[in-house]
Design a protein around this motif. Sequence first.
Motif: not given
Length: 200
Positions: A10-24, A58-72
């Motif tokens: 799988v491939g595409g552009t990426g979106v970084p979602i930083p932080g440990d223990d990000v829960d559901t 706000n400036d959350h990564p999902l708002n800044r990297f819309e259209g990304a397919s690989i979450a990091v």
Amino acid sequence: MADEAHITEVGGTGVPIPGDDVDTDQILPARFMKEVTFDNMADYLFYDARRDEDGEFNDHPLNRFEGASIAVVNQNFGCGSSREHAPQAMMRWGVDGVVGESFAEIFRDNCKSLGIPALTASHEDVTALQEWIEANPDADIEIDVEEETVTYGDTVIHGNIDDAMKEALVDGIWDTTQLMYSNLSKVEQTAAELPYVEEV
């Protein structure tokens, strides 16, 4: 990807979602679980984290990297309650693969059931990739399921994909509903032989 069922890359552009223990509950707040289908889950992905006090994006990564397919992501991503809604929301937002330091077991298994490869890599490799995405938001990343690698720019990360996930994705048996449907005659035969299943 060889075909729709056999997922080898799988491939595409990426979106970084930083932080440990990000829960559901951060990924998909519990108040949205009252809906009876998953259809609108993309709208609720990281709903609270993506908005300011006035409800504006706000400036959350999902708002800044819309259209990304690989979450990091980082350590223990998807911990907390075992809600399938979290990976469903990510998939419906557009995520086709996830690279992280580690995943909660049930979250990883839910990803497998949706055909989303979840590859683990070292802290150093993951943070380097997150930084690279910030600097190269339009550049592609590729996850090779069979080789268990992530390729971006001139860099190749050697990671790990759970054996059961890798087998299910590569062999095209991750979609258990489709698998049962394609073997419907065998399912019906087995059900007919069970003493506690009555015909309707």
